[in-house]
Write a protein that holds these residues in place. Sequence first.
Motif, PDB file in Angstrom:
ATOM      1  N   ALA A 163      33.182 -15.818 -17.557  1.00 33.46           N
ATOM      2  CA  ALA A 163      34.261 -15.682 -16.580  1.00 33.46           C
ATOM      3  C   ALA A 163      35.627 -16.004 -17.180  1.00 33.46           C
ATOM      4  N   GLY A 164      35.652 -16.724 -18.333  1.00 30.84           N
ATOM      5  CA  GLY A 164      36.919 -17.017 -18.987  1.00 30.84           C
ATOM      6  C   GLY A 164      37.250 -18.481 -19.168  1.00 30.84           C
ATOM      7  N   ALA A 165      36.287 -19.378 -18.967  1.00 31.59           N
ATOM      8  CA  ALA A 165      36.542 -20.809 -19.166  1.00 31.59           C
ATOM      9  C   ALA A 165      36.937 -21.088 -20.614  1.00 31.59           C
ATOM     10  N   ASP A 166      37.833 -22.040 -20.796  1.00 29.28           N
ATOM     11  CA  ASP A 166      38.278 -22.430 -22.133  1.00 29.28           C
ATOM     12  C   ASP A 166      37.568 -23.663 -22.656  1.00 29.28           C
ATOM     13  N   ILE A 167      37.247 -24.593 -21.754  1.00 30.28           N
ATOM     14  CA  ILE A 167      36.569 -25.835 -22.120  1.00 30.28           C
ATOM     15  C   ILE A 167      35.385 -26.021 -21.186  1.00 30.28           C
ATOM     16  N   ILE A 168      34.201 -26.096 -21.747  1.00 32.18           N
ATOM     17  CA  ILE A 168      32.996 -26.395 -20.976  1.00 32.18           C
ATOM     18  C   ILE A 168      32.800 -27.906 -20.997  1.00 32.18           C
ATOM     19  N   ALA A 169      32.657 -28.486 -19.815  1.00 29.83           N
ATOM     20  CA  ALA A 169      32.567 -29.952 -19.720  1.00 29.83           C
ATOM     21  C   ALA A 169      31.277 -30.353 -19.007  1.00 29.83           C
ATOM     22  N   PRO A 170      30.192 -30.524 -19.759  1.00 31.49           N
ATOM     23  CA  PRO A 170      28.936 -30.949 -19.133  1.00 31.49           C
ATOM     24  C   PRO A 170      29.016 -32.392 -18.663  1.00 31.49           C
ATOM     25  N   SER A 171      28.825 -32.592 -17.353  1.00 32.48           N
ATOM     26  CA  SER A 171      28.958 -33.922 -16.756  1.00 32.48           C
ATOM     27  C   SER A 171      27.626 -34.494 -16.300  1.00 32.48           C
ATOM     28  N   ASP A 172      26.541 -33.822 -16.612  1.00 36.08           N
ATOM     29  CA  ASP A 172      25.214 -34.107 -16.057  1.00 36.08           C
ATOM     30  C   ASP A 172      24.525 -35.302 -16.702  1.00 36.08           C
ATOM     31  N   MET A 173      24.859 -35.586 -17.965  1.00 35.67           N
ATOM     32  CA  MET A 173      24.274 -36.687 -18.738  1.00 35.67           C
ATOM     33  C   MET A 173      22.812 -36.476 -19.125  1.00 35.67           C
ATOM     34  N   MET A 174      22.363 -35.209 -19.198  1.00 36.36           N
ATOM     35  CA  MET A 174      21.038 -34.936 -19.739  1.00 36.36           C
ATOM     36  C   MET A 174      21.075 -35.042 -21.264  1.00 36.36           C
ATOM     37  N   ASP A 175      20.008 -35.556 -21.850  1.00 38.43           N
ATOM     38  CA  ASP A 175      19.931 -35.650 -23.306  1.00 38.43           C
ATOM     39  C   ASP A 175      19.792 -34.256 -23.913  1.00 38.43           C
ATOM     40  N   GLY A 176      20.558 -33.999 -24.970  1.00 40.11           N
ATOM     41  CA  GLY A 176      20.427 -32.756 -25.725  1.00 40.11           C
ATOM     42  C   GLY A 176      21.173 -31.567 -25.163  1.00 40.11           C
ATOM     43  N   ARG A 177      21.897 -31.748 -24.068  1.00 36.63           N
ATOM     44  CA  ARG A 177      22.506 -30.563 -23.456  1.00 36.63           C
ATOM     45  C   ARG A 177      23.688 -30.048 -24.250  1.00 36.63           C
ATOM     46  N   VAL A 178      24.406 -30.910 -24.985  1.00 38.45           N
ATOM     47  CA  VAL A 178      25.553 -30.447 -25.761  1.00 38.45           C
ATOM     48  C   VAL A 178      25.097 -29.499 -26.869  1.00 38.45           C
ATOM     49  N   HIS A 179      24.039 -29.874 -27.582  1.00 45.90           N
ATOM     50  CA  HIS A 179      23.517 -29.006 -28.646  1.00 45.90           C
ATOM     51  C   HIS A 179      23.066 -27.665 -28.072  1.00 45.90           C
ATOM     52  N   ALA A 180      22.345 -27.708 -26.959  1.00 44.62           N
ATOM     53  CA  ALA A 180      21.839 -26.468 -26.367  1.00 44.62           C
ATOM     54  C   ALA A 180      22.980 -25.561 -25.916  1.00 44.62           C
ATOM     55  N   ILE A 181      23.998 -26.129 -25.317  1.00 44.67           N
ATOM     56  CA  ILE A 181      25.147 -25.331 -24.866  1.00 44.67           C
ATOM     57  C   ILE A 181      25.928 -24.796 -26.058  1.00 44.67           C
ATOM     58  N   ARG A 182      26.145 -25.631 -27.069  1.00 44.05           N
ATOM     59  CA  ARG A 182      26.878 -25.177 -28.252  1.00 44.05           C
ATOM     60  C   ARG A 182      26.162 -24.000 -28.922  1.00 44.05           C
ATOM     61  N   MET A 183      24.861 -24.097 -29.087  1.00 43.29           N
ATOM     62  CA  MET A 183      24.116 -23.008 -29.715  1.00 43.29           C
ATOM     63  C   MET A 183      24.192 -21.740 -28.879  1.00 43.29           C
ATOM     64  N   ALA A 184      24.104 -21.879 -27.567  1.00 37.15           N
ATOM     65  CA  ALA A 184      24.170 -20.709 -26.696  1.00 37.15           C
ATOM     66  C   ALA A 184      25.551 -20.056 -26.767  1.00 37.15           C
ATOM     67  N   LEU A 185      26.603 -20.855 -26.801  1.00 37.95           N
ATOM     68  CA  LEU A 185      27.946 -20.296 -26.919  1.00 37.95           C
ATOM     69  C   LEU A 185      28.108 -19.553 -28.238  1.00 37.95           C
ATOM     70  N   GLU A 186      27.625 -20.136 -29.316  1.00 36.35           N
ATOM     71  CA  GLU A 186      27.727 -19.496 -30.626  1.00 36.35           C
ATOM     72  C   GLU A 186      26.962 -18.177 -30.657  1.00 36.35           C
ATOM     73  N   MET A 187      25.785 -18.177 -30.094  1.00 32.56           N
ATOM     74  CA  MET A 187      24.916 -16.996 -30.169  1.00 32.56           C
ATOM     75  C   MET A 187      25.330 -15.893 -29.211  1.00 32.56           C
ATOM     76  N   ASN A 188      26.209 -16.210 -28.258  1.00 27.04           N
ATOM     77  CA  ASN A 188      26.607 -15.219 -27.265  1.00 27.04           C
ATOM     78  C   ASN A 188      28.090 -14.862 -27.348  1.00 27.04           C
ATOM     79  N   GLY A 189      28.665 -15.032 -28.530  1.00 25.08           N
ATOM     80  CA  GLY A 189      30.014 -14.552 -28.778  1.00 25.08           C
ATOM     81  C   GLY A 189      31.133 -15.420 -28.259  1.00 25.08           C
ATOM     82  N   HIS A 190      30.875 -16.732 -28.110  1.00 17.91           N
ATOM     83  CA  HIS A 190      31.921 -17.638 -27.616  1.00 17.91           C
ATOM     84  C   HIS A 190      32.124 -18.823 -28.566  1.00 17.91           C
ATOM     85  N   PRO A 191      32.364 -18.555 -29.848  1.00 14.88           N
ATOM     86  CA  PRO A 191      32.453 -19.672 -30.805  1.00 14.88           C
ATOM     87  C   PRO A 191      33.677 -20.546 -30.621  1.00 14.88           C
ATOM     88  N   ASN A 192      34.713 -20.041 -29.967  1.00  8.96           N
ATOM     89  CA  ASN A 192      35.954 -20.806 -29.844  1.00  8.96           C
ATOM     90  C   ASN A 192      36.084 -21.553 -28.526  1.00  8.96           C
TER      91      ASN A 192
END
Length: 331
Positions: A163-192
Amino acid sequence: MTASYPNTRLRRTRASGWSRALYRENLVTPADLIWPMFVTEGEGVEEPIGSLPGVSRWSVDGIVKQANEAVALGIPVVALFPNTQSDRRSEDGAEAHNPDNLMCRAIRAIKDACGDDLGILTDVALDPYTSHGQDGLLDKNGYVTNDDTVAVLVDQALNQAEAGADIIAPSDMMDGRVHAIRMALEMNGHPNIQIMSYAAKYASAFYGPFRDAVGSGGLLKGDKKTYQMDPANGEEALREVELDIAEGADSVMVKPGLAYLDIVHLVKESLGVPTFAYQVSGEYAMIEAAAAAGAGDRDALVLETLLAFKRAGASGVLTYHAPLAARLLNG
């Protein structure tokens, strides 16, 4: 001190305004502020939030006007939080994945209006979308599951990124979610796209007005102590932050703010990473209550608390007082 240094007078540099400005160690500017905003359904809607005096929920057209104001004031980023209608909430929070949900429509509208003049930070957690008010999926015993929740959060983050977000801010406090989100962003054309992790988010009593604002307060079953941090713990915050940075976070957040200035300082001094503080709804409401009761000057209280965040080492502050503070700082 006076015996060893008889000519030292620390008051000498405080004697005039120009001198105080010259020797000032910390400074707050509008560029240090992130403005949290609440978006709701409808058109031309402004819904004042009773427990957050001076703060409203805005329909998408109204949130665009607020975003334009942020640009005019020199505030670089707004943070969006949706008040999802009750009929769109569910046990699994499926509305979080809807590409036409309230959050995504607000993101697109702000981007259309403001372009690159304003950054958009989006909250990743399921509490605005679940019928039970928890940040994740529940098992049969009512426990918030970790890995199943992370998989859903990844889909939510990608939805916001598209949709156009610039900063994704996970507030859930689940373990490992930052790595999972980062990999998904990289693999789906959102490296920046950046990740600002709610790395040290405490199970605090200061969140009540926020939960009213997003409509989850009356829905919450139980508490969030199995995933948000124990307020008694400080060193644990360093472990949380170190993990999130290692997993790909660009910056981290401490939440709440004033009651956790020691954590802000500890994180910044120990790790040297971009560290943000969230002056949460309960803190905002206390300042407003004090001002309304004549116990302090609102403007002075706002600026002093923001300065305290910077003095503790915060790179910036999320605050509902952002527009007021920016006007004061702009003169």
